[in-house]
Design an enzyme around this catalytic site. Structure first.
Site, mmCIF file in Angstrom:
data_model
loop_
_atom_site.group_PDB
_atom_site.id
_atom_site.type_symbol
_atom_site.label_atom_id
_atom_site.label_comp_id
_atom_site.label_asym_id
_atom_site.label_seq_id
_atom_site.Cartn_x
_atom_site.Cartn_y
_atom_site.Cartn_z
ATOM 1 N N SER A 87 18.049 11.256 9.164
ATOM 2 C CA SER A 87 17.701 10.179 8.254
ATOM 3 C C SER A 87 18.938 9.838 7.433
ATOM 4 O O SER A 87 20.011 10.372 7.677
ATOM 5 C CB SER A 87 16.481 10.639 7.471
ATOM 6 O OG SER A 87 16.668 10.508 6.140
ATOM 7 N N LEU A 88 18.805 8.919 6.509
ATOM 8 C CA LEU A 88 19.972 8.466 5.738
ATOM 9 C C LEU A 88 19.814 8.836 4.275
ATOM 10 O O LEU A 88 18.706 8.841 3.747
ATOM 11 C CB LEU A 88 20.102 6.939 5.836
ATOM 12 C CG LEU A 88 20.411 6.353 7.211
ATOM 13 C CD1 LEU A 88 20.140 4.850 7.223
ATOM 14 C CD2 LEU A 88 21.866 6.622 7.586
ATOM 15 N N LYS A 120 19.009 -2.617 6.930
ATOM 16 C CA LYS A 120 18.100 -1.493 7.143
ATOM 17 C C LYS A 120 16.740 -2.098 7.456
ATOM 18 O O LYS A 120 16.053 -2.628 6.578
ATOM 19 C CB LYS A 120 18.029 -0.604 5.907
ATOM 20 C CG LYS A 120 17.221 0.649 6.140
ATOM 21 C CD LYS A 120 17.415 1.651 4.998
ATOM 22 C CE LYS A 120 16.756 2.980 5.324
ATOM 23 N NZ LYS A 120 15.302 2.873 5.455
ATOM 24 N N LYS A 295 27.937 2.530 7.708
ATOM 25 C CA LYS A 295 28.277 3.677 8.556
ATOM 26 C C LYS A 295 29.769 3.641 8.804
ATOM 27 O O LYS A 295 30.297 2.599 9.213
ATOM 28 C CB LYS A 295 27.552 3.589 9.892
ATOM 29 C CG LYS A 295 26.042 3.615 9.774
ATOM 30 C CD LYS A 295 25.392 3.312 11.113
ATOM 31 C CE LYS A 295 23.883 3.256 10.959
ATOM 32 N NZ LYS A 295 23.232 2.652 12.119
ATOM 33 N N LYS A 319 19.638 0.594 -0.970
ATOM 34 C CA LYS A 319 18.322 -0.055 -0.987
ATOM 35 C C LYS A 319 18.288 -1.280 -1.898
ATOM 36 O O LYS A 319 18.962 -1.332 -2.918
ATOM 37 C CB LYS A 319 17.259 0.954 -1.472
ATOM 38 C CG LYS A 319 17.148 2.195 -0.629
ATOM 39 C CD LYS A 319 16.487 1.926 0.682
ATOM 40 C CE LYS A 319 15.319 2.661 0.996
ATOM 41 N NZ LYS A 319 14.241 3.205 0.718
ATOM 42 N N CYS A 413 -18.426 -20.660 -18.084
ATOM 43 C CA CYS A 413 -17.010 -20.780 -18.416
ATOM 44 C C CYS A 413 -16.660 -19.792 -19.541
ATOM 45 O O CYS A 413 -17.361 -19.745 -20.554
ATOM 46 C CB CYS A 413 -16.720 -22.210 -18.856
ATOM 47 S SG CYS A 413 -15.036 -22.418 -19.457
ATOM 48 N N CYS A 416 -15.801 -22.225 -22.792
ATOM 49 C CA CYS A 416 -16.762 -23.083 -23.496
ATOM 50 C C CYS A 416 -18.216 -22.720 -23.200
ATOM 51 O O CYS A 416 -19.129 -23.283 -23.802
ATOM 52 C CB CYS A 416 -16.521 -24.545 -23.145
ATOM 53 S SG CYS A 416 -16.982 -24.956 -21.460
ATOM 54 N N CYS A 431 -15.529 -25.389 -14.020
ATOM 55 C CA CYS A 431 -16.288 -25.496 -15.260
ATOM 56 C C CYS A 431 -16.803 -26.925 -15.360
ATOM 57 O O CYS A 431 -16.069 -27.884 -15.110
ATOM 58 C CB CYS A 431 -15.369 -25.182 -16.439
ATOM 59 S SG CYS A 431 -16.064 -25.673 -18.025
ATOM 60 N N CYS A 437 -14.815 -28.531 -23.028
ATOM 61 C CA CYS A 437 -14.196 -27.215 -22.850
ATOM 62 C C CYS A 437 -12.793 -27.240 -23.443
ATOM 63 O O CYS A 437 -11.962 -28.047 -23.040
ATOM 64 C CB CYS A 437 -14.140 -26.901 -21.356
ATOM 65 S SG CYS A 437 -13.352 -25.325 -20.992
HETATM 66 S S1 IVH Z 1 20.833 4.918 11.155
HETATM 67 C C1 IVH Z 1 21.990 9.143 11.379
HETATM 68 N N1 IVH Z 1 20.599 2.327 10.895
HETATM 69 O O1 IVH Z 1 16.101 4.131 8.292
HETATM 70 C C2 IVH Z 1 21.502 7.850 10.931
HETATM 71 N N2 IVH Z 1 18.719 3.671 10.395
HETATM 72 O O2 IVH Z 1 16.320 6.982 6.697
HETATM 73 C C3 IVH Z 1 20.250 7.470 11.557
HETATM 74 N N3 IVH Z 1 16.735 2.397 9.753
HETATM 75 O O3 IVH Z 1 14.995 6.715 10.331
HETATM 76 C C4 IVH Z 1 19.675 6.223 11.108
HETATM 77 N N4 IVH Z 1 17.617 0.401 9.976
HETATM 78 O O4 IVH Z 1 14.165 4.402 10.815
HETATM 79 C C5 IVH Z 1 19.988 3.519 10.782
HETATM 80 N N5 IVH Z 1 20.511 0.006 10.784
HETATM 81 C C6 IVH Z 1 19.913 1.191 10.660
HETATM 82 C C7 IVH Z 1 18.568 1.309 10.269
HETATM 83 C C8 IVH Z 1 18.010 2.579 10.134
HETATM 84 C C9 IVH Z 1 16.520 1.085 9.678
HETATM 85 C C10 IVH Z 1 15.724 3.426 9.438
HETATM 86 C C11 IVH Z 1 15.535 4.416 10.511
HETATM 87 C C12 IVH Z 1 15.859 5.750 9.942
HETATM 88 C C13 IVH Z 1 15.775 5.478 8.456
HETATM 89 C C14 IVH Z 1 16.829 6.282 7.730
#
Ligand code: IVH
Length: 678
Positions: A87-88, A120, A295, A319, A413, A416, A431, A437
């Site tokens: 995840s990120l 994202k 990235k 975000k 109403c 009124c 009304c 009113c």
């Molecule tokens: S990269 C190692 N790129 O966001 C990095 N994730 O918390 C792996 N997501 O699980 C994720 N758009 O479901 C990446 N352009 C994007 C993304 C993306 C949406 C989601 C994805 C991931 C979550 C990261």
């Protein structure tokens, strides 16, 4: 605070946060039925992260901070990801982005690192496994190590290639990306569900997740889903490019959809510029996004940065403020409009959404309240995207307090006490108090004084409120009997502004018939209809006596406007108000009715459409000067349609009805025939 002093409280809080987050994880990932917004979830997550940072001894192996999603639900075959799906890390402020980039600069001794920048996408992470170019398996992320086999439904997603295009792909290639539901598809899906009385989707993200995890692939096939690739997992030939951006390009060449918004950026400034540009475009994108992702573009640099527990140190999700938030519905208030329409308004526990704090939102009407089953006390999801008026989107029924009741449809109403009625076939409740009113009187007075009506400068909302609340204006003509002294008594009114206001009111007595007609607030009579009526009748008496059929003959007046106009003048209260206004000194120039006008084109009706070589207004005025009527819609009664460039449906209709059509040159020739050479 010292560490030892807080540890008992911190331990208890960490424990309760972990339980809570586990529950939300399960609801989100396994049940596809989250009961809190993403923003709320992020808040809880940040709290536990901070706690664990402050008290490392509290960090446990099963803490939600150590895992990516939730365990697989057991209903589907499990898939072990050869390379974990991570995840990120999230950033909610520019400073976090600055820290992230600074760290990269220091660790890599790289002045201006290059980033792949992407939206994202707000959907569901999926890993697609291609063997010899054929899609053999699709899996959800699950807990990052093990996901669920959802091949059956993912195969039905149109934009995902079942076979890779081109050549040169590795014999085993895992493509990672996001399955999402485009906004248009989401809206169309919900429209259909509404028509059929079926359950609507809460938002595109839940729509996507719920569809992919359907057991019956036929269901997923009917859902409008799409996909963007953003990465690669296993690849039998090693990396397919030496940069992330090159990898995306390569995936695109093999037929995988890549977001058109993806690009590259240099350093922290490049990232932040991308963030604000993407943010500005956010509401007009055809899909939901919840942030920008940065990235590090070069793979060798990614490798030297490495990972922390659940996320790479070379990537960051920045975000945007959530467009949705959960909050409590405290009360349903009723707002009374100028025409008596009652609008239910939600009073909410203030909540930050779409970048502002929202405490009121529209509930539209009582049909909507019943359909969505909103009740006072409910936890609801509030939406605000861009500049759109905040609205209450849905309710979290699971969190409903015991003993709650659906709201009663009001019968009187709130202002009124007059009876409320519901017009057949309309969702709106009104009304019946009319100008009895005070809410309607306020709106009526505000409208009367507005710029396009009587244009009384200085008669703002605050003054209107006081005039009605203090009963100084019971009926509109009372306005003309107010003196400087009356206004001086009011809040925020000096001697000078009182004098100015009285002068403005006096000045407004010299008016025009069209302004007065608009100012009277006849339902459905806007500025242009008022103008048409004034021109057609020339003076008030024939208009007041006109029946519905006669009114329909007026250009731009249809049966509904005609009915409202007739009803207004048939009402003795309206007649009395008009008489009182005249008595108070209102004056306007009158002319003969346009019907009896002279002119060579008398009794002919023209319709103008398309782009003419002169402004539409001018063409209209010239035709009217020749005695013709100019109407907005084509019917059998139309004598001639003047069709300029790019004329559309009106021209088609004229042709189908056999109505004569003149083009721009023909129109100029007609004018010339009557001695007009514009
Ligand atoms: S990269 C190692 N790129 O966001 C990095 N994730 O918390 C792996 N997501 O699980 C994720 N758009 O479901 C990446 N352009 C994007 C993304 C993306 C949406 C989601 C994805 C991931 C979550 C990261």
């Amino acid at each position: 605070m010292t560490r030892t002093a807080t540890s008992a409280a911190a331990r208890a809080r960490a424990q309760s946060l972990r339980l809570e987050l586990d529950d939300h994880n399960r609801r989100y990932h396994q049940l596809d039925a989250p009961i809190i917004s993403d923003a709320h979830y992020d808040l809880l997550m940040r709290e536990i992260e901070a706690l664990e940072r402050e008290h490392p001894e509290l960090s446990t192996a099963d803490s939600p901070t150590q895992r990516v999603g939730a365990a697989v639900s057991g209903d589907y075959a499990q898939v072990t990801h050869a390379i974990p799906m991570l995840s990120l890390s999230n950033a909610f402020a520019d400073e976090t982005v600055e820290d992230f980039v600074r760290r990269i600069q220091t660790d890599l001794e790289e002045e201006l690192p290059e980033f792949s920048v992407e939206p994202k996408i707000d959907g569901l992470a999926i890993s697609l496994r291609y063997e010899d170019g054929e899609l053999v398996r699709a899996a959800t992320r699950g807990d990052g190590a093990t996901g669920e086999d959802v091949t059956h439904s993912v195969r039905t997603i149109g934009p995902i290639p079942l076979k890779l295009a081109g050549a040169g792909y590795p014999s085993v290639l895992e493509v990672r990306g996001e399955v999402y539901m485009p906004r248009a598809g989401f809206a169309a899906y919900n429209r259909r569900a509404r028509e059929r009385g079926e359950k609507e989707l809460v938002n595109p993200r839940n729509g996507a997740a719920g569809s992919v995890r359907q057991k019956d692939p036929k269901i997923a096939a009917t859902r409008p889903l799409a996909f963007f690739a953003y990465g690669v997992g296993e690849s039998s030939d090693g990396p397919i490019a030496d940069r992330h951006s090159g990898m995306l390009r390569q995936l695109g060449e093999w037929g995988l959809p890549i977001s058109p918004e993806a690009g590259t950026a240099l350093g922290v400034e490049g990232c932040l510029t991308y963030y604000s540009k993407l943010g500005a475009a956010r509401t007009s994108l055809p899909y939901d996004i919840d942030g920008a992702v940065y990235k590090l573009d070069r793979y060798d640099q990614q490798q030297s940065m490495g990972f922390i527990s659940r996320a790479p140190r070379w990537a960051l999700a920045h975000k945007y403020p959530a467009e949705e938030a959960t909050t409590r519905l405290l009360a349903i208030d009723l707002q009374v409009g100028r025409t008596g329409a009652i609008t239910p308004l939600a009073r909410l526990e203030p909540v930050f959404v779409g970048g502002v704090t929202v405490s009121n939102a529209t509930l539209h009407n009582f049909d909507e309240i019943a359909r969505k089953d909103f009740r006072v006390g409910d936890l609801v999801i509030v939406k605000r995207a861009g500049d759109v008026i905040p609205s209450v989107a849905s309710v979290i029924v699971e969190q409903r307090p015991a003993g709650s009741q659906p709201p009663q449809i009001p019968t009187v109403c709130p202002v009124c006490g007059s009876a409320l009625v519901r017009v057949e076939g309309e969702a709106i409740i009104r009304c019946t108090g009319g100008l009895i009113c005070s809410a309607q009187r306020k709106e009526a007075l505000r409208h009367y004084a507005s710029r396009k009506a009587m244009d009384i400068e200085g008669l703002g909302d605050k003054i209107v409120e006081q005039l009605i609340d203090l009963d100084m204006v019971k009926q509109i003509d009372d306005l003309y009997r107010l003196t400087d002294c009356d206004f001086e008594l009011m809040e925020r009114m000096g001697e000078k502004s009182a004098r100015n206001l009285v002068e403005q009111i006096e000045r407004s007595k010299q008016t025009t018939l069209e302004r007065l007609l608009f100012a009277l607030g006849i339902r459905e009579v806007g500025v242009s209809t008022a103008k048409a009526l004034a021109r057609h009748y020339g003076s008030l008496p024939p208009l007041m006596e006109a029946n519905v059929e006669q009114l329909i003959e007026v250009a731009d007046v249809g049966p509904i406007v005609a009915a409202h106009t007739h009803a207004f003048f048939a009402d003795s209260r309206s007649r009395q108000i008009i008489a009182a206004l005249i008595e108070a000194g209102l004056k306007w120039p009158e002319h003969e009715p346009a019907q009896s006008a002279e002119g060579p084109l008398l009794a002919q009706t023209f319709v103008l459409t398309g782009t003419l070589s002169m402004p539409r207004d001018k063409a209209k005025a010239l035709l009217e000067g020749l005695g013709a009527k100019v109407s907005g819609s084509v019917s059998k009664k139309t004598s001639t349609v003047v069709a300029g460039a790019e004329a559309g449906s009106k021209l088609t209709k004229a042709e189908s009805l056999g109505v004569p059509v003149l083009d721009d040159d023909g129109f100029l020739a007609l004018l010339a025939e009557h001695g007009i050479n514009p």
